[in-house]
Scaffold this active site. Structure first.
Site, short mmCIF file in Angstrom:
data_model
loop_
_atom_site.label_atom_id
_atom_site.label_comp_id
_atom_site.label_asym_id
_atom_site.label_seq_id
_atom_site.Cartn_x
_atom_site.Cartn_y
_atom_site.Cartn_z
N ASP A 80 30.47 36.45 47.25
CA ASP A 80 30.61 35.01 47.43
C ASP A 80 31.42 34.68 48.69
O ASP A 80 32.05 35.55 49.30
CB ASP A 80 31.28 34.36 46.20
N ASN A 122 38.57 32.91 32.53
CA ASN A 122 37.60 32.31 31.59
C ASN A 122 36.32 33.13 31.51
O ASN A 122 35.31 32.65 31.01
CB ASN A 122 37.29 30.87 32.01
N GLU A 138 30.78 30.21 36.87
CA GLU A 138 31.65 29.67 35.82
C GLU A 138 30.90 29.62 34.48
O GLU A 138 29.67 29.72 34.46
CB GLU A 138 32.09 28.25 36.21
C1 GLP Z 1 37.81 34.47 42.10
C2 GLP Z 1 36.70 35.32 42.71
C3 GLP Z 1 36.21 36.38 41.76
C4 GLP Z 1 37.40 37.14 41.20
C5 GLP Z 1 38.28 36.22 40.43
C6 GLP Z 1 39.54 36.92 39.88
O1 GLP Z 1 37.34 33.39 41.39
N1 GLP Z 1 35.58 34.56 43.18
O2 GLP Z 1 35.31 37.26 42.45
O3 GLP Z 1 36.93 38.18 40.36
O4 GLP Z 1 38.73 35.18 41.28
O5 GLP Z 1 40.46 37.10 40.90
P1 GLP Z 1 41.67 38.10 40.88
O6 GLP Z 1 41.07 39.46 41.11
O7 GLP Z 1 42.55 37.68 42.01
O8 GLP Z 1 42.31 37.98 39.55
#
Ligand code: GLP
Length: 237
Positions: free
Chosen positions: A62, A130, A137
């Site tokens: 993304d 979540n 989402e």
């Molecule tokens: C964001 C990213 C995800 C990631 C998530 C958790 O929303 N788009 O790809 O897995 O956060 O992030 P973190 O690894 O910092 O907990």
């Protein structure tokens, strides 16, 4: 689903790196990569290693809409800093967050084409609290392909820790869909810390439901989940 429980994020990252090395040695050429804090230690192991990436293609999950690749909060910048600057790949792809300002459908279609032309051998995933994967989402259809996502207030809040001000967090992103992610031959999901425990429980033990995007992974034939004890703390045998 194979579940590997480790002592720490560091141990988990070592395990994940072993799997990547094995898959690359076995012929994997296209890697689906992820951002967020979860894969940072894995990328450190990777850049400190002698693993040759010059024949590999990467496709990231993304990118925020509206951030240029040189913006230090963009996922382009993150990947350069944590991996590609030290380990150049043959070709690296992320969604075009600038084209997406005026033409999100075009940016998404371009990315779907890239994924179709470069089938992903190994896809790395983190997970949101979540149960979101990439920016998919709860409620995202399981048959979704790359699309523009309006970020939820919770995700904006969670990701604001990387920005100076919550108002600087972009409101949308271009993101691979669930069907793109599921098309990968192998998937590695990493999650560390108690804040991920509920999402991990729902992903592994809950019903497969669009309310928990990661729960679809129960239907994939080759998934390895790497968690530390904290993230595994709500799992029962
Ligand atoms: C964001 C990213 C995800 C990631 C998530 C958790 O929303 N788009 O790809 O897995 O956060 O992030 P973190 O690894 O910092 O907990």
């Amino acid at each position: 689903m194979k579940i590997i429980t480790t002592e720490s994020n560091i141990q988990g990252s070592v395990e994940a790196f072993k799997i990547f090395k094995h898959e690359i040695a076995s012929g994997a050429k296209v890697l689906g990569l992820a951002t967020g804090s979860t894969p940072v230690t894995l990328y450190q192991k990777w850049t400190a290693s002698s693993l040759d990436t010059s024949n590999l293609i990467s496709i990231n999950l993304d990118e925020y809409v509206g951030l240029t690749p040189d913006n230090d909060q963009s996922y382009h910048y993150f990947m350069q800093k944590h991996l590609f600057d030290k380990k150049p790949f043959k070709k690296t792809y992320l969604p075009d967050g600038i084209k997406a300002i005026n033409d999100p459908k075009g940016a998404a279609a371009d990315y779907n084409k890239i994924i179709a032309e470069n089938p992903i051998d190994v896809q790395l995933l983190g997970i949101g609290q979540n149960g979101h994967i990439a920016f998919n989402e709860p409620g995202t259809p399981f048959d979704s392909i790359t699309h523009e996502v309006k970020l939820t207030t919770n995700t904006i809040k969670a990701n604001s820790r990387f920005f100076n001000n919550i108002d600087d967090v972009p409101k949308s992103a271009i993101c691979m869909g669930i069907a793109n992610i599921m098309s990968a031959k192998k998937i590695i999901l990493m999650a560390f810390g108690t804040s991920k425990a509920k999402a991990i429980k729902a992903t592994i033990m809950g019903p497969v439901t669009e309310d928990v995007p990661a729960s679809i992974l129960q239907r994939h034939p080759n998934v390895t989940v790497i968690v530390d004890h904290a993230a595994a703390s709500e799992l029962t045998k």
